[in-house]
Motif scaffolding. Structure first.
Motif, PDB file in Angstrom:
ATOM      1  N   ILE A  35      25.485  38.474  38.092  1.00  0.00           N
ATOM      2  CA  ILE A  35      26.871  38.765  37.720  1.00  0.00           C
ATOM      3  C   ILE A  35      27.641  39.317  38.918  1.00  0.00           C
ATOM      4  N   ALA A  36      27.026  40.197  39.700  1.00  0.00           N
ATOM      5  CA  ALA A  36      27.705  40.792  40.857  1.00  0.00           C
ATOM      6  C   ALA A  36      28.114  39.720  41.864  1.00  0.00           C
ATOM      7  N   VAL A  37      27.223  38.801  42.170  1.00  0.00           N
ATOM      8  CA  VAL A  37      27.517  37.752  43.157  1.00  0.00           C
ATOM      9  C   VAL A  37      28.632  36.839  42.664  1.00  0.00           C
ATOM     10  N   HIS A  38      28.531  36.384  41.423  1.00  0.00           N
ATOM     11  CA  HIS A  38      29.537  35.452  40.904  1.00  0.00           C
ATOM     12  C   HIS A  38      30.886  36.139  40.681  1.00  0.00           C
ATOM     13  N   ALA A  39      30.873  37.398  40.282  1.00  0.00           N
ATOM     14  CA  ALA A  39      32.135  38.136  40.103  1.00  0.00           C
ATOM     15  C   ALA A  39      32.807  38.362  41.460  1.00  0.00           C
ATOM     16  N   TYR A  40      32.024  38.681  42.469  1.00  0.00           N
ATOM     17  CA  TYR A  40      32.569  38.868  43.820  1.00  0.00           C
ATOM     18  C   TYR A  40      33.189  37.559  44.325  1.00  0.00           C
ATOM     19  N   ASN A  41      32.468  36.458  44.139  1.00  0.00           N
ATOM     20  CA  ASN A  41      32.980  35.150  44.574  1.00  0.00           C
ATOM     21  C   ASN A  41      34.243  34.748  43.825  1.00  0.00           C
ATOM     22  N   ALA A  42      34.358  35.202  42.565  1.00  0.00           N
ATOM     23  CA  ALA A  42      35.546  34.890  41.754  1.00  0.00           C
ATOM     24  C   ALA A  42      36.672  35.891  42.004  1.00  0.00           C
ATOM     25  N   LYS A  43      36.436  36.853  42.919  1.00  0.00           N
ATOM     26  CA  LYS A  43      37.432  37.872  43.273  1.00  0.00           C
ATOM     27  C   LYS A  43      37.880  38.712  42.077  1.00  0.00           C
ATOM     28  N   ILE A  44      36.908  39.076  41.237  1.00  0.00           N
ATOM     29  CA  ILE A  44      37.173  39.926  40.079  1.00  0.00           C
ATOM     30  C   ILE A  44      37.362  41.360  40.575  1.00  0.00           C
ATOM     31  N   THR A  45      38.396  42.016  40.091  1.00  0.00           N
ATOM     32  CA  THR A  45      38.658  43.396  40.492  1.00  0.00           C
ATOM     33  C   THR A  45      37.841  44.362  39.636  1.00  0.00           C
ATOM     34  N   LYS A  46      37.537  45.504  40.220  1.00  0.00           N
ATOM     35  CA  LYS A  46      36.810  46.544  39.489  1.00  0.00           C
ATOM     36  C   LYS A  46      37.694  47.066  38.356  1.00  0.00           C
ATOM     37  N   ALA A  47      37.075  47.601  37.347  1.00  0.00           N
ATOM     38  CA  ALA A  47      37.801  48.103  36.178  1.00  0.00           C
ATOM     39  C   ALA A  47      38.604  49.351  36.530  1.00  0.00           C
ATOM     40  N   THR A  48      39.826  49.395  36.009  1.00  0.00           N
ATOM     41  CA  THR A  48      40.667  50.588  36.159  1.00  0.00           C
ATOM     42  C   THR A  48      41.090  51.115  34.794  1.00  0.00           C
ATOM     43  N   GLY A  49      40.652  50.470  33.739  1.00  0.00           N
ATOM     44  CA  GLY A  49      41.009  50.878  32.385  1.00  0.00           C
ATOM     45  C   GLY A  49      40.208  50.076  31.378  1.00  0.00           C
ATOM     46  N   LYS A  50      40.689  50.073  30.169  1.00  0.00           N
ATOM     47  CA  LYS A  50      40.019  49.367  29.079  1.00  0.00           C
ATOM     48  C   LYS A  50      40.131  47.863  29.301  1.00  0.00           C
ATOM     49  N   ARG A  51      39.050  47.139  28.982  1.00  0.00           N
ATOM     50  CA  ARG A  51      39.035  45.683  29.125  1.00  0.00           C
ATOM     51  C   ARG A  51      38.493  45.022  27.866  1.00  0.00           C
ATOM     52  N   LYS A  52      38.948  43.806  27.668  1.00  0.00           N
ATOM     53  CA  LYS A  52      38.416  42.960  26.609  1.00  0.00           C
ATOM     54  C   LYS A  52      37.429  41.997  27.263  1.00  0.00           C
ATOM     55  N   VAL A  53      36.279  41.791  26.628  1.00  0.00           N
ATOM     56  CA  VAL A  53      35.237  40.928  27.179  1.00  0.00           C
ATOM     57  C   VAL A  53      34.945  39.796  26.204  1.00  0.00           C
ATOM     58  N   ASN A  54      34.996  38.582  26.713  1.00  0.00           N
ATOM     59  CA  ASN A  54      34.591  37.400  25.953  1.00  0.00           C
ATOM     60  C   ASN A  54      33.449  36.742  26.713  1.00  0.00           C
ATOM     61  N   ILE A  55      32.377  36.408  26.015  1.00  0.00           N
ATOM     62  CA  ILE A  55      31.231  35.755  26.638  1.00  0.00           C
ATOM     63  C   ILE A  55      30.997  34.432  25.928  1.00  0.00           C
ATOM     64  N   GLU A  56      30.896  33.375  26.726  1.00  0.00           N
ATOM     65  CA  GLU A  56      30.654  32.041  26.180  1.00  0.00           C
ATOM     66  C   GLU A  56      29.450  31.451  26.905  1.00  0.00           C
ATOM     67  N   VAL A  57      28.405  31.144  26.141  1.00  0.00           N
ATOM     68  CA  VAL A  57      27.178  30.592  26.705  1.00  0.00           C
ATOM     69  C   VAL A  57      27.025  29.165  26.210  1.00  0.00           C
ATOM     70  N   THR A  58      26.833  28.238  27.159  1.00  0.00           N
ATOM     71  CA  THR A  58      26.615  26.836  26.824  1.00  0.00           C
ATOM     72  C   THR A  58      25.185  26.480  27.206  1.00  0.00           C
TER      73      THR A  58
END
Length: 140
Positions: A35-58
């Motif tokens: 997750i860390a590698v793919h999030a970094y590559n996708a330029k995901i920012t660190k959390a600064t507040g509440k977030r909604k999470v959706n997970i989709e597995v194929t």
């Protein structure tokens, strides 16, 4: 913000609970690294507040699909440990039931949506206060 991870499925809670604690720790660490590698590559920012999470597995191929909530624990812990969630408690994250489906290729898509900035999320109005206990002899 989306993290797309091809050819990967989070470790199921059944696998974690059925493993020796050292093996379970290594499996969770491996999930965290992916997750860390793919999030970094996708330029995901660190959390600064509440977030909604959706997970989709194929999942491709034959075999039984895992239960949706079975894949949540390792994924949420990894997001928290990498800093993409402040905490995995209800105060800091809203999550929807993960979507598990069949498709042509194995992949996991994690979508993070900022809901509240940290300043608002830590305000006294947001934090649920515990009710004060009444002392002996106080009217109820």
């Amino acid at each position: 913000m989306q993290i797309v991870i091809p050819n990967w499925t989070p470790t199921s809670i059944n696998t974690l609970l059925g493993s020796h604690w050292a093996k379970a720790r290594k499996l969770k660490q491996a999930d965290q690294q992916v997750i860390a590698v793919h999030a970094y590559n996708a330029k995901i920012t660190k959390a600064t507040g509440k977030r909604k999470v959706n997970i989709e597995v194929t999942k491709s191929g034959r075999g039984r699909l895992p239960d949706a909530d079975n894949l949540l624990k390792s994924c949420m812990d990894a997001l928290k440990n990498c800093g993409y969630l402040i905490d995995d408690s209800n105060q800091w994250v809203e999550w929807e039931q993960p979507i598990i489906q069949r498709g042509n290729e194995n992949k996991t898509v994690i979508t993070l949506i900022d809901i509240l900035p940290a300043k608002w999320a830590t305000s006294p109005e947001f934090i649920t206060a515990k009710p004060k206990s009444k002392g002996k002899g106080s009217p109820e």
